[in-house]
Scaffold this motif. Structure first.
Motif, mmCIF file in Angstrom:
data_model
loop_
_atom_site.group_PDB
_atom_site.id
_atom_site.type_symbol
_atom_site.label_atom_id
_atom_site.label_comp_id
_atom_site.label_asym_id
_atom_site.label_seq_id
_atom_site.Cartn_x
_atom_site.Cartn_y
_atom_site.Cartn_z
ATOM 1 N N PRO A 89 0.804 -1.229 0.000
ATOM 2 C CA PRO A 89 0.000 0.000 0.000
ATOM 3 C C PRO A 89 0.836 1.277 0.000
ATOM 4 C CG PRO A 89 -0.703 -1.501 1.744
ATOM 5 C CD PRO A 89 0.583 -2.012 1.217
ATOM 6 N N GLU A 90 2.103 1.172 0.385
ATOM 7 C CA GLU A 90 2.873 2.404 0.489
ATOM 8 C C GLU A 90 4.059 2.463 -0.477
ATOM 9 O OE1 GLU A 90 5.737 1.863 4.255
ATOM 10 O OE2 GLU A 90 3.629 1.903 4.809
ATOM 11 N N THR A 91 3.933 1.748 -1.601
ATOM 12 C CA THR A 91 5.024 1.809 -2.566
ATOM 13 C C THR A 91 4.731 2.783 -3.696
ATOM 14 O OG1 THR A 91 4.046 -0.068 -3.743
ATOM 15 C CG2 THR A 91 5.820 -0.554 -2.202
ATOM 16 N N ALA A 92 5.836 3.304 -4.266
ATOM 17 C CA ALA A 92 5.751 4.095 -5.491
ATOM 18 C C ALA A 92 6.116 3.124 -6.602
ATOM 19 C CB ALA A 92 6.731 5.255 -5.445
ATOM 20 N N VAL A 93 5.369 3.147 -7.694
ATOM 21 C CA VAL A 93 5.579 2.169 -8.760
ATOM 22 C C VAL A 93 5.867 2.876 -10.073
ATOM 23 C CG1 VAL A 93 4.545 0.234 -10.002
ATOM 24 C CG2 VAL A 93 3.985 0.602 -7.593
ATOM 25 N N VAL A 94 6.927 2.424 -10.743
ATOM 26 C CA VAL A 94 7.272 2.982 -12.053
ATOM 27 C C VAL A 94 6.639 2.110 -13.122
ATOM 28 C CG1 VAL A 94 9.140 3.549 -13.636
ATOM 29 C CG2 VAL A 94 9.454 3.860 -11.170
ATOM 30 N N THR A 95 5.806 2.705 -13.957
ATOM 31 C CA THR A 95 5.112 1.928 -14.992
ATOM 32 C C THR A 95 5.642 2.215 -16.394
ATOM 33 O OG1 THR A 95 3.450 3.649 -15.172
ATOM 34 C CG2 THR A 95 2.968 1.819 -13.669
ATOM 35 N N HIS A 96 6.368 3.330 -16.538
ATOM 36 C CA HIS A 96 6.871 3.694 -17.862
ATOM 37 C C HIS A 96 8.368 3.967 -17.813
ATOM 38 C CE1 HIS A 96 2.584 4.244 -18.479
ATOM 39 N NE2 HIS A 96 2.806 4.283 -19.787
ATOM 40 N N GLY A 97 9.038 3.616 -18.902
ATOM 41 C CA GLY A 97 10.460 3.920 -19.014
ATOM 42 C C GLY A 97 10.794 4.123 -20.483
ATOM 43 N N GLY A 98 11.607 5.144 -20.766
ATOM 44 C CA GLY A 98 11.975 5.393 -22.161
ATOM 45 C C GLY A 98 10.774 5.630 -23.048
#
Length: 482
Positions: A89-98
Motif C-alpha cells: 500500500p505504500e510503494t511508489a511504482v514505475v510503470t513507464h520507461g523510455g
RNA sequence: CGGGGUGUGGCGCAGUCCGGUAGCGCGCCUGCUUUGGGAGCAGGAGGUCCCGGGUUCGAAUCCCGGCGCCCCGACCA
C-alpha cells in the motif's frame, strides 16, 4: 535567517518548535515534491557523522557494504505474503520507461529484502558461504500519508543490514548483536537513552519472526522508534529459495536477519537535546565542535585577532577537534553568537584584543556558562569540556526519561490518566491479547513500544494485566509514539 | 481520505468585507560609520498578487472551477 528572533518555545507548541528549529538551523527544507525534504549542509553533516560512526561499528562486527538497485520487480515484493501485505500500500511504482509502458512495473524500494534475497540465492551454495554479512547505505521510498521533517518523509536515507546464517541460533545472536550496536551508538553518540526490547505482533516487521527495537523518549514525552533489528527466520529464504548444503550433506534454507536506522535519528537528536534557543548537538556528532568568533574595532586589531584565530583553528584541527573560524565581516559578534547557538555548536571561543593581551580566550558552552581560559592548555580544556558535555547530555536525557516513566500503575484509571496527562513510558502488565492492545490504543492512543529487555524490567514484575486484570503474560512499555 | 488553516518581491505579513492597477518588516546590493550578546544612516535592486475561466470601463479584491502547501486525525522507520 528568519525575521522573527525568538523560536516558539517547546512548552508553547512542541511541534512548531521542532519545525521552526529545523528551518532556522538550516538542517533541512521542504522540497517542491510533497512529503520529501531537502537535507541542507548543516543537517547532512550530522547524518555524515552518524554514518561514519555506525559504518565503523558495522565493519568492526564483520559486515561489508554493498549496493543493490533502487528498482525492484513488482513480482518480487509479492513472494512473501506478509511482506507484500505490509508494504504494497505504500510503494511508489514505475510503470513507464523510455517513453514505453514497462512489461512489468518496477517498485521503488521501500526496503530491500526481496531483491537482496533474490541475489543471496545465487551467491549462497554451501554452509561455507555463511554467514553472509551485508550492509547498504541508500535511500528508500514509502508513500506515507502524513510526513514530518526527518521523522517521516516520503523518501529517506538509511542503512539496511541483511545477513544470512546457517542456524536459527546464529541468526538470533546477530539480530541481538545489532540491536546492541544501535543502542551503543544511540547512547554514546546521540546521547539518547533508549529502552530495548521485543515488539509485539502488531508492530512486528512484515515478514519477520521477531522484531526488536530501540525506543527513545522525546522531550514532549512521546516515544520514538529509533532503530529496529529483525530475525526473519527462514521466511524470506523460503520465498526466494535461498538454500545451502549443510556440513552433513543435507539441504536447508538459510536463517536471515535485517536491521536499519535512518535519518529519523537526526529528528531524535533534535527532540532529545534541543532547547528554546535552538539545536543542542552532542559533541561527538557535531559538524563543528568549536566555532571561533573574532572581535575587533580597528583594522590593526582585526589583523592581529584574525591571525590569532587562524592559528588557534589550525591547532585545534591538528588535534582532531572539528573547528570553524567565523570570518564573516559586517556581522556583529552578538549576531554570530545567536546563529551558532541556533545551530547547536557545543563550544564557542571569542577572541578579541583583551584576550590577545592576556593570552586567553572566552569559552562559552552551548549548555550554559562562559569563562576566560588560558591559551596554554586550551586543547586539553576543550577536549575535556566536550567530553563532559557529551556525558552530561546523556545523563540529563536519562534523568528526564526516568522522571517521565511510570512503573506499575495501581489501576487502569491511573494508567489512563498518566497517558492523558502527557506522560511518558508506562511499565505495566499485559495479558498478551491483541484485541486488548487494539482497544487500549483506541481509547488512550498509547501503543506497546516494547516488551522490555531484562535490564529495563521492573524488579517487582507485575502479575496482572493493567487493562483486563487477567494474569500478565509479560511486562510491556506503553507510550504515545511518533 | 476526513477536519482546520493558508497561497501577495527571497522570507514573514497587510491590503480582499466596501473593485481604481501593490505596501510594510526582515533579508539582499552599494557606500560611510560600526563590531566584547541580534548595528545605524543614506541610496538601490527585486512582484505573471497560486492557476484557469467569468462579471466589469477597470479585478490581488466579486463569482465559478481547479491546484499547492502547512497543521490536527486514521497508516508507518
Amino acid at each position: 535567517m528568519a525575521d522573527t528572533k525568538a523560536l516558539p518555545t517547546r512548552a508553547q507548541d512542541f511541534s512548531a518548535w521542532y519545525n521552526e528549529l529545523i528551518l532556522r538551523a538550516e538542517l533541512a527544507d521542504y522540497s517542491p515534491v510533497r512529503g520529501c525534504m531537502v537535507i541542507r549542509p548543516n543537517g547532512y553533516a550530522i547524518w555524515e557523522q552518524m554514518q561514519a560512526a555506525l559504518d565503523r561499528m558495522f565493519k568492526e562486527t564483520g559486515h561489508q557494504n554493498a549496493y543493490f538497485p533502487l528498482f525492484i520487480p513488482q513480482s518480487f515484493l509479492a513472494k512473501e505474503a506478509e511482506h507484500v501485505e505490509g508494504f504494497a500500500p505504500e510503494t511508489a511504482v514505475v510503470t513507464h520507461g523510455g517513453g514505453k509502458e514497462l512489461e512489468e512495473p518496477l517498485v521503488v524500494r521501500p526496503t530491500s529484502e526481496t531483491i537482496i534475497y533474490a541475489m543471496f540465492s545465487k551467491w549462497i551454495q554451501s554452509y561455507r558461504d555463511l554467514p553472509l554479512l551485508i550492509n547498504q547505505w541508500c535511500n528508500v521510498v514509502r508513500w506515507e500519508l502524513r510526513t514530518r521533517l526527518f521523522l517521516r518523509t516520503t523518501e529517506f536515507l538509511w542503512q539496511e543490514g541483511h545477513t544470512a546464517h546457517a542456524t536459527e541460533a546464529e541468526a538470533e545472536a546477530e539480530t541481538r548483536q545489532m540491536l546492541g550496536v544501535y543502542r551503543t551508538f544511540m547512547e554514546d553518540y546521540i546521547a539518547m537513552p533508549v529502552v530495548t526490547g521485543q515488539k509485539t505482533d502488531s508492530e512486528r516487521f512484515a515478514g519477520a519472526l521477531r522484531t526488536y527495537a530501540c525506543e527513545g523518549l522525546m522531550q514532549d514525552n512521546k516515544a520514538l522508534q529509533a532503530g529496529t533489528s529483525h530475525n526473519l527466520g527462514q521466511n524470506f529464504a523460503r520465498a526466494f529459495d535461498v538454500t545451502f548444503q549443510t556440513a552433513e550433506g543435507g539441504l536447508d534454507h538459510v536463517w536471515s536477519t535485517s536491521w536499519g536506522v535512518s535519518t529519523r535519528l537526526v529528528g531524535g537528536l533534535i527532540m532529545t537535546h534541543g532547547d528554546d534557543s535552538g539545536l543542542v548537538c552532542p559533541p561527538r556528532l557535531a559538524q563543528y565542535q568549536v566555532v571561533i568568533v573574532p572581535i575587533y574595532r580597528s583594522e590593526e586589531e582585526r589583523g592581529a585577532v584574525f591571525e590569532s584565530c587562524a592559528a588557534l583553528r589550525k591547532e585545534l584541527l591538528a588535534n582532531g577537534i572539528r573547528t570553524h573560524f567565523d570570518q564573516r565581516e559586517g556581522m556583529k559578534p552578538g549576531a554570530k553568537y545567536y546563529e551558532w547557538e541556533t545551530r547547536g555548536v557545543p563550544l564557542r571561543l571569542e577572541i578579541g584584543p583583551r584576550d590577545l593581551a592576556s593570552g586567553s580566550a572566552m569559552l562559552a558552552r552551548r549548555t550554559g556558562g562562559k569563562e576566560s581560559v588560558s591559551r596554554t592548555g586550551i586543547i586539553a580544556r576543550i577536549r575535556s569540556d566536550l567530553e563532559k558535555m557529551q556525558s552530561a547530555l546523556f545523563e540529563a536525557a536519562k534523568a528526564r526519561r526516568e522522571a517521565a516513566s511510570l512503573r506499575g500503575p495501581k489501576s487502569k484509571q491511573e494508567f489512563i490518566d498518566f497517558i492523558a496527562a502527557d506522560g511518558g513510558f508506562v511499565y505495566a502488565g499485559f495479558c498478551g491479547d491483541p484485541a486488548v492492545e487494539t482497544e487500549i490504543k483506541e481509547q488512550t492512543k498509547a501503543t506497546i513500544r516494547v516488551i522490555p529487555d531484562a535490564e529495563f524490567q521492573t524488579p517487582d514484575r507485575p502479575t496482572t494485566c493493567i487493562w483486563t486484570g487477567k494474569p500478565a503474560k509479560y511486562e510491556v512499555v506503553w507510550a504515545k509514539a511518533y
